[in-house]
Design a protein around this motif. Structure first.
Motif, short mmCIF file in Angstrom:
data_model
loop_
_atom_site.label_atom_id
_atom_site.label_comp_id
_atom_site.label_asym_id
_atom_site.label_seq_id
_atom_site.Cartn_x
_atom_site.Cartn_y
_atom_site.Cartn_z
N ALA A 219 9.16 22.54 46.23
CA ALA A 219 9.03 21.32 47.03
C ALA A 219 8.12 21.55 48.22
O ALA A 219 7.23 20.75 48.50
N SER A 220 8.31 22.70 48.88
CA SER A 220 7.50 22.92 50.07
C SER A 220 6.05 23.23 49.70
O SER A 220 5.15 23.11 50.52
N THR B 101 5.51 17.64 42.91
CA THR B 101 6.17 16.34 42.80
C THR B 101 7.38 16.47 41.88
O THR B 101 7.25 16.95 40.76
N VAL C 174 16.02 18.57 51.29
CA VAL C 174 14.75 18.76 50.61
C VAL C 174 14.08 17.45 50.20
O VAL C 174 12.86 17.35 50.19
N VAL D 271 9.52 14.24 46.61
CA VAL D 271 10.69 14.90 46.04
C VAL D 271 11.81 13.88 46.07
O VAL D 271 12.34 13.56 47.14
N SER E 9 12.41 13.82 49.80
CA SER E 9 11.68 12.89 50.67
C SER E 9 12.27 11.49 50.53
O SER E 9 12.17 10.67 51.42
N GLN F 139 13.42 24.55 46.13
CA GLN F 139 13.02 24.28 47.51
C GLN F 139 11.61 24.82 47.76
O GLN F 139 10.78 24.17 48.39
N CYS G 167 15.42 12.64 44.95
CA CYS G 167 16.71 13.03 44.39
C CYS G 167 17.44 11.77 43.96
O CYS G 167 17.49 10.78 44.69
#
Lengths: 261, 246
Positions: free
Chosen positions: B185-186, B190, B204, B32, B206, B182, B34
Motif C-alpha cells: 500500500a505504501s 492499488t 491503511v 486502497v 484510503s 501494508q 477496504c
C-alpha cells in the motif's frame, strides 16, 4: 517321444516346447495392454478437458455446439462402457471388414490396439472426470485469476493434480487391460491366452498349459503394480526441500527433510 | 484523475436470491479500498464479480473506461486485475518458484530466465525467496499467503484484489501478511481488500466501503467511517465488531 507322466513333467515339457510361443504371446499382450492404456488415457484426457469447458453465457444457439459435443461424448462413453469388449471387438473387426476398411488377412494387431484404446478411453474419461472433481476448485480459480485459459489451467494446474489422484485407478485399468486383452483371441490375436490355448490343444493338457499362462499373467500384473507405485512416489516429489540463504551468508543453504510419519 | 476501475450498477443474483444490488464505485490509481461488513453481506461476491470468477447478472465494469466484459480480452483483463484468495490456492503441483513463474510464462509469454528473475524479486519482497524450492504443502499458512501475493505481483497487475487474505490464518501469522500488504500500500499499489481486520482498514485504507444486505451502505475515508459513521447500520456493525476486536 517321451510323454511326461507328472504335472511338473508336463509343465516343463510345455515350457520347453512352447516357451518361445508363450514369450511372444506375452509380448503381444503387454504391447496391446500398454498401448491401449496409454492411448485410452490420452482419449480420456481429451474427453475430460472438453467436458469441463464451461458453457458460454447467452442465448441457446451459442451453447448449442458445445452441447452437441457433450452429447456425442456421452454417447461414446455409454456405448463403450455398456457393452463387453469381446462383443466390441467382433463388431468393430468384422464390421470394418464388411465396409471394406480392412481386408481379410491384414494383421489383426492394429485393430486390437484400436479396440482396447477406445474401450479404455471411455472408462478413463470417467476416471479423469472424477480426478478433476477431486482437485479443489480454488486451483482452477487461481489459474483463471492470473489470466490462464481453460486449456492452460487444465494442462498446467488441474490435470497434473487430477492424474496424481487417480494413479491407483489408472493402474487398475492397466492391470485390467493385461487380463482382458485375452478376449481379443476371438479375432485371432495371438496374445498370451491364445498361445496358451494353442499349446493346450495340441496335447490336450489344458490344466498344465493354463497353469503356466496364469503364472505369467500374475507376474505381469504384479510387476506392473509395483512399477506404478514407484511412479506415484516419484510424482509426489521429494520429501526434502532446501532453504536458500541466511542473514549472514546469502549462499548458504540448509535442507529440510520430512521423515514420513 | 481517471479511474482504473469503475463499477456501475453491478447486480448479482443466484437464482431468485439477490446477493448484490446496484453496486457502484470507482477505483483510482493508488487507492486502497477496504470492504467491510458482516458475513453474507456480499463482500466476497463483489470481489469475485470484479474479476469475473462470478459472472455478474447486471450492470457493468469499466476498466480504463472500456467495458471489461466486452471490450477487453478476458485473460488480459484477469492478468491485470490480480487476486489473492482466502484459502491461498497455491498450485499444489508446483514449488514456490514455479508458482510465480507459471503465469508469467503462460499468460505474459515471458522467457523463463526473466520470469525466474522477476519471481525471485517479488519473493524477496514478501520475504519468501529462501523457500523457492519448497512445495506449498510444506509451508505455513502465512508463508503460503505471502507466496500467493508474490505470485499475483509477478503478473505486474494494476489492481490487486484481496478476498479475506488473513481469515484462514492462525492468529500469530496474520501480522506477517498484513505487514506485506501494508508495504504494498505504501508503495502505491492499488488494492481492493475484503477484510475483517478493522485496525488494518483504519490504518491503511484510503477508503472504506461498508456493505450490508448486498448494497454499499457507506463509502467514506476510514477516519470518518470509523469515528463518525453516518448510517445507523454502519454504527451498529462497528459497535458490535470493535467491541470484540479492540
Amino acid at each position: 517321444m517321451n510323454v511326461p507322466t507328472s504335472f511338473f513333467g508336463w509343465v516343463s515339457f510345455l515350457l520347453d516346447r512352447y516357451g518361445q510361443l508363450f514369450l511372444q504371446g506375452t509380448g503381444v499382450t503387454l504391447l496391446v495392454a500398454l498401448s491401449g492404456t496409454v492411448l485410452g488415457f490420452v482419449i480420456g484426457l481429451l474427453v475430460a478437458i472438453v467436458r469441463t469447458i464451461p458453457l458460454p453465457k447467452g442465448p441457446w444457439y451459442r451453447q448449442l455446439p458445445l452441447r452437441v459435443v457433450y452429447f456425442l461424448l456421452n454417447v461414446y462413453i455409454e456405448v463403450f462402457r455398456g457393452t463387453p469388449m469381446i462383443v466390441q471387438s467382433m463388431v468393430i473387426y468384422y464390421g470394418s471388414m464388411m465396409i471394406g476398411l480392412i481386408k481379410r488377412g491384414t494383421p489383426v494387431l492394429p485393430a486390437a490396439i484400436f479396440i482396447v484404446s477406445i474401450n479404455t478411453g471411455a472408462y478413463m474419461a470417467e476416471i479423469i472426470r472424477g480426478g478433476i472433481i477431486s482437485v479443489d476448485k480454488g486451483q482452477k480459480e487461481a489459474a483463471t485469476a492470473i489470466g490462464m485459459t481453460h486449456w492452460q489451467a487444465m494442462t498446467h494446474v488441474v490435470l497434473p493434480q487430477a492424474v496424481r489422484n487417480i494413479m491407483p485407478s489408472i493402474g487398475n485399468e492397466f492391470v485390467v487391460n493385461i487380463k482382458d486383452s485375452s478376449v481379443l483371441n476371438v479375432i485371432s490375436l495371438s496374445e498370451l491366452y491364445f498361445t496358451g490355448k494353442s499349446a493346450a490343444g495340441n496335447y490336450g493338457r489344458y490344466f498344465e498349459s493354463f497353469f503356466i499362462i496364469a503364472c505369467i499373467y500374475l507376474v505381469l500384473t504384479f510387476t506392473v503394480t509395483r512399477i506404478l507405485r514407484l511412479v506415484e512416489r516419484k510424482m509426489d516429489g521429494s520429501k526434502n526441500y532446501t532453504i536458500y540463504g541466511s542473514q549472514s551468508d546469502s549462499h548458504s543453504s540448509i535442507t529440510i527433510s520430512e521423515e514420513e510419519a | 484523475m481517471d479511474s482504473i476501475l469503475e463499477i456501475r450498477h453491478l447486480e448479482k443474483s443466484f437464482g431468485d436470491h439477490a446477493v448484490l444490488r446496484d453496486i457502484s464505485f470507482s477505483v483510482k490509481k493508488g487507492d486502497v479500498i477496504c470492504i467491510i461488513g458482516s458475513s453474507g453481506s456480499g463482500k466476497s461476491t463483489l470481489l469475485r464479480c470484479v474479476n469475473f470468477l462470478e459472472e455478474p447478472t447486471g450492470g457493468e465494469i469499466l476498466y480504463h473506461g472500456k467495458n471489461a466484459e466486452k471490450e477487453w480480452k478476458r485473460t488480459l483483463y484477469n492478468s491485470k486485475v490480480g487476486m489473492v484468495f482466502q484459502s491461498f490456492n497455491l498450485f499444489g503441483n508446483h514449488n514456490v518458484l514455479e508458482n510465480c513463474v507459471l503465469g508469467q510464462m503462460q499468460v505474459l509469454k515471458v522467457k523463463r530466465v526473466e520470469a525466474e528473475e522477476r519471481a525471485l524479486t517479488y519473493l524477496k519482497r514478501v520475504g519468501m525467496d529462501a523457500y523457492r524450492a519448497a512445495r506449498p504443502a510444506q509451508l505455513s499458512g502465512g508463508q503460503k499467503q505471502r507466496v500467493a501475493i508474490a505470485r499475483a505481483l509477478c503478473m505486474e497487475p494494476e489492481v490487486l484484489l484481496f478476498d479475506e487474505p488473513t481469515s484462514a490464518l492462525d492468529p500469530e501469522m496474520v501480522g506477517e501478511v498484513l505487514y506485506v500488504m501494508q508495504d504494498l500500500a505504501s508503495a502505491g499499489m492499488t488494492m481492493l481488500i475484503v477484510t475483517h481486520e478493522m485496525s488494518f482498514a483504519r490504518d491503511v485504507a484510503s477508503r472504506v466501503l461498508f456493505m450490508d444486505g448486498g448494497v454499499i451502505v457507506e463509502d467514506a475515508p476510514p477516519q470518518q467511517l470509523f469515528s463518525h459513521p453516518e448510517q445507523p447500520r454502519t454504527q451498529e456493525f462497528l459497535k458490535r465488531v470493535l467491541a470484540r476486536q479492540l
